[in-house]
Design an enzyme around this catalytic site. Structure first.
Site, PDB file in Angstrom:
ATOM      1  N   ASP A  26       0.842  -1.203   0.000  1.00 35.47           N
ATOM      2  CA  ASP A  26       0.000   0.000   0.000  1.00 35.47           C
ATOM      3  C   ASP A  26       0.879   1.257   0.000  1.00 35.47           C
ATOM      4  O   ASP A  26       0.593   2.225  -0.700  1.00 35.47           O
ATOM      5  CB  ASP A  26      -0.925  -0.020   1.224  1.00 35.47           C
ATOM      6  CG  ASP A  26      -1.669  -1.340   1.315  1.00 35.47           C
ATOM      7  OD1 ASP A  26      -2.300  -1.711   0.314  1.00 35.47           O
ATOM      8  OD2 ASP A  26      -1.562  -2.021   2.348  1.00 35.47           O
ATOM      9  N   HIS A  65      -4.863  -3.340   6.435  1.00 35.50           N
ATOM     10  CA  HIS A  65      -4.668  -3.572   5.006  1.00 35.50           C
ATOM     11  C   HIS A  65      -6.038  -3.940   4.426  1.00 35.50           C
ATOM     12  O   HIS A  65      -6.390  -5.120   4.281  1.00 35.50           O
ATOM     13  CB  HIS A  65      -3.650  -4.701   4.775  1.00 35.50           C
ATOM     14  CG  HIS A  65      -3.576  -5.127   3.344  1.00 35.50           C
ATOM     15  ND1 HIS A  65      -3.070  -4.332   2.356  1.00 35.50           N
ATOM     16  CD2 HIS A  65      -3.985  -6.261   2.722  1.00 35.50           C
ATOM     17  CE1 HIS A  65      -3.166  -4.958   1.195  1.00 35.50           C
ATOM     18  NE2 HIS A  65      -3.719  -6.136   1.396  1.00 35.50           N
TER      19      HIS A  65
HETATM   20  P1  NAX Z   1      -2.651 -18.019  -4.220  1.00 36.40           P
HETATM   21  O1  NAX Z   1      -4.056 -18.507  -4.054  1.00 36.40           O
HETATM   22  O2  NAX Z   1      -2.030 -17.982  -5.572  1.00 36.40           O
HETATM   23  O3  NAX Z   1      -1.690 -18.922  -3.300  1.00 36.40           O
HETATM   24  C1  NAX Z   1      -1.991 -19.241  -1.980  1.00 36.40           C
HETATM   25  C2  NAX Z   1      -1.290 -20.529  -1.674  1.00 36.40           C
HETATM   26  O4  NAX Z   1      -1.470 -20.777  -0.277  1.00 36.40           O
HETATM   27  C3  NAX Z   1      -1.869 -21.729  -2.421  1.00 36.40           C
HETATM   28  O5  NAX Z   1      -0.813 -22.387  -3.108  1.00 36.40           O
HETATM   29  C4  NAX Z   1      -2.461 -22.599  -1.311  1.00 36.40           C
HETATM   30  O6  NAX Z   1      -2.312 -23.986  -1.578  1.00 36.40           O
HETATM   31  C5  NAX Z   1      -1.623 -22.163  -0.114  1.00 36.40           C
HETATM   32  N1  NAX Z   1      -2.249 -22.375   1.193  1.00 36.40           N
HETATM   33  C6  NAX Z   1      -3.536 -22.184   1.548  1.00 36.40           C
HETATM   34  N2  NAX Z   1      -3.720 -22.523   2.833  1.00 36.40           N
HETATM   35  C7  NAX Z   1      -2.517 -22.929   3.296  1.00 36.40           C
HETATM   36  C8  NAX Z   1      -2.051 -23.406   4.543  1.00 36.40           C
HETATM   37  N3  NAX Z   1      -2.903 -23.580   5.575  1.00 36.40           N
HETATM   38  N4  NAX Z   1      -0.751 -23.719   4.666  1.00 36.40           N
HETATM   39  C9  NAX Z   1       0.090 -23.589   3.632  1.00 36.40           C
HETATM   40  N5  NAX Z   1      -0.288 -23.149   2.416  1.00 36.40           N
HETATM   41  C10 NAX Z   1      -1.568 -22.830   2.261  1.00 36.40           C
HETATM   42  O7  NAX Z   1      -2.608 -16.623  -3.504  1.00 36.40           O
HETATM   43  P2  NAX Z   1      -1.522 -15.452  -3.663  1.00 36.40           P
HETATM   44  O8  NAX Z   1      -1.914 -14.596  -4.809  1.00 36.40           O
HETATM   45  O9  NAX Z   1      -0.160 -16.018  -3.612  1.00 36.40           O
HETATM   46  O10 NAX Z   1      -1.842 -14.588  -2.344  1.00 36.40           O
HETATM   47  C11 NAX Z   1      -1.576 -15.097  -1.057  1.00 36.40           C
HETATM   48  C12 NAX Z   1      -2.217 -14.230  -0.003  1.00 36.40           C
HETATM   49  O11 NAX Z   1      -1.689 -12.918  -0.058  1.00 36.40           O
HETATM   50  C13 NAX Z   1      -3.748 -14.061  -0.175  1.00 36.40           C
HETATM   51  O12 NAX Z   1      -4.371 -14.186   1.092  1.00 36.40           O
HETATM   52  C14 NAX Z   1      -3.876 -12.632  -0.674  1.00 36.40           C
HETATM   53  O13 NAX Z   1      -5.132 -12.074  -0.341  1.00 36.40           O
HETATM   54  C15 NAX Z   1      -2.746 -11.985   0.078  1.00 36.40           C
HETATM   55  N6  NAX Z   1      -2.283 -10.673  -0.412  1.00 36.40           N
HETATM   56  C16 NAX Z   1      -1.849  -9.800   0.511  1.00 36.40           C
HETATM   57  C17 NAX Z   1      -1.343  -8.568   0.169  1.00 36.40           C
HETATM   58  C18 NAX Z   1      -0.853  -7.600   1.205  1.00 36.40           C
HETATM   59  O14 NAX Z   1      -0.501  -6.494   0.814  1.00 36.40           O
HETATM   60  N7  NAX Z   1      -0.816  -7.918   2.483  1.00 36.40           N
HETATM   61  C19 NAX Z   1      -1.326  -8.140  -1.253  1.00 36.40           C
HETATM   62  C20 NAX Z   1      -1.387  -9.269  -2.222  1.00 36.40           C
HETATM   63  C21 NAX Z   1      -2.293 -10.388  -1.827  1.00 36.40           C
HETATM   64  O15 NAX Z   1      -3.613 -10.021  -2.163  1.00 36.40           O
END
Ligand code: NAX
Length: 325
Positions: free
Chosen positions: A155, A183
């Site tokens: 952000d 966030h």
């Molecule tokens: P993806 O859906 O591409 O990848 C998430 C991965 O996490 C998947 O491979 C899934 O198998 C794995 N996963 C789910 N539960 C799990 C667990 N209990 N243990 C281990 N692995 C697990 O998401 P991606 O685009 O990589 O985003 C990841 C997270 O970042 C999301 O929650 C998203 O909302 C968040 N974000 C946060 C941001 C921030 O600024 N704080 C910005 C970007 C993003 O939106």
């Protein structure tokens, strides 16, 4: 050697993040890094493929990659834990549903962090990152609360880039753009304390109305705008912000500068209730700890915005009360 655990390693952010961590870009060319990739059992094979690609880069700084499907094993002995994986928001899902769906992940991972090295730092990226960090921290009493943070650097970076573009300047001329609070769309990108070429923004940008309305909304809604355009959520920019987040905690902050990250409020600054994981202006000190920058000017306009985002975090804490027992 620095050991780093990355949860959700096979996801989109993981694919942009891991290579940069392995390449020496963050900790320097003389420090070896060992990566622990944590994934759900169904995605473990994808994580193993990623590990093969990492090895194929032949980075001299990469000491090894291991894949895990149990948090307790992945966190064993790590110096950094990057909690990226979480359940995505499904169609028609409210933010409150997302919070409740993700809470159990962070209860378990919080407990598993007891296996980490005593100097571990935890950065939560998976959304809703502030409240997920609150839950993980609550369940890990062995680690001081000050070692937990949630990422609002994306952000801050967005806020700097949008301001520079509007003013026709280079992004490095914008500094101290603090994003306060959650966030989420209630975050407050504080243009009043930001500097452009060392001068207050409002000396350069005379359009206060734009700053108060369009600018704030654009930063707050940038994630949605990217999903609408790309069909997928931000990943490379989130990974890049994660690199910046780690660096900012790892290196003393230059005099006069500060950065944004969500950390536990000690109840002593800006009227933010104790314990909330709230994004503040921070400075990393020479001894490796950080301080919340005290006494930043907060106008009546800003105070109102801080209250909105703090109230949202209080509500989120209410939603997960049963996970904080
Ligand atoms: P993806 O859906 O591409 O990848 C998430 C991965 O996490 C998947 O491979 C899934 O198998 C794995 N996963 C789910 N539960 C799990 C667990 N209990 N243990 C281990 N692995 C697990 O998401 P991606 O685009 O990589 O985003 C990841 C997270 O970042 C999301 O929650 C998203 O909302 C968040 N974000 C946060 C941001 C921030 O600024 N704080 C910005 C970007 C993003 O939106």
């Amino acid at each position: 050697m620095i050991k780093i655990a990355i949860t959700g390693a096979a996801g989109q952010i993981g694919y942009s993040l891991l290579f940069r961590l392995a390449s020496g870009e963050v900790f320097g060319p003389k420090v070896k890094v060992k990566l622990h990739l944590l994934e759900l059992p169904d995605a473990l094979k994808a994580a193993e493929g990623l590990a093969m690609e990492l090895e194929d880069c032949a980075f001299p700084t990469l000491a090894g990659v291991e894949c895990f499907d149990q948090a307790e094993d992945a966190f064993s002995g790590v110096n950094w834990a990057l909690l990226v994986g979480s359940k995505p928001r499904g169609p028609g899902m409210e933010r409150s549903d997302l919070i409740r769906a993700n809470a159990p992940i962070f209860v378990r991972q919080g407990k598993a962090l007891a296996r980490a090295a005593s100097n571990v730092r935890i950065a939560v990226v998976g959304n809703p990152c502030n409240t997920n960090a609150l839950i993980a921290q609550h369940h890990c009493k062995d680690i001081p609360a000050t070692r937990f943070s949630a990422m609002t650097m994306l952000d801050e970076n967005r806020g700097k880039a949008l301001l520079a573009k509007k003013l026709g300047l280079q992004v490095e001329e914008v500094s101290n753009l603090i994003v306060w609070g959650n966030h989420s769309p209630t975050m407050y990108p504080d243009f009043e304390n930001a500097l452009v070429g060392g001068k207050p923004v409002e000396q350069i940008c005379k359009d206060r109305k734009w700053l108060e309305t369009e600018y704030l909304t654009q930063v707050q809604q940038r994630g949605t705008a990217i999903i609408n355009a790309r069909g997928k959520s931000s990943a490379a920019s989130a990974a890049s912000a994660c690199i910046d987040h780690i660096r900012r905690f790892n290196e003393p902050t230059p005099t006069g500068e500060c950065f944004s990250a969500a950390v536990a409020s000690n109840g002593e600054h800006y009227g933010i209730p104790k314990g909330l994981i709230f994004s503040f202006p921070l400075r990393t000190l020479a001894n490796g700890t950080y301080e919340i920058v005290p006494n930043m000017p907060v106008s009546a306009f800003a105070r109102e915005k801080l209250k909105i985002t703090a109230d949202e975090l209080l509500k989120e804490r209410e939603f997960v009360q049963d996970q904080l027992l």
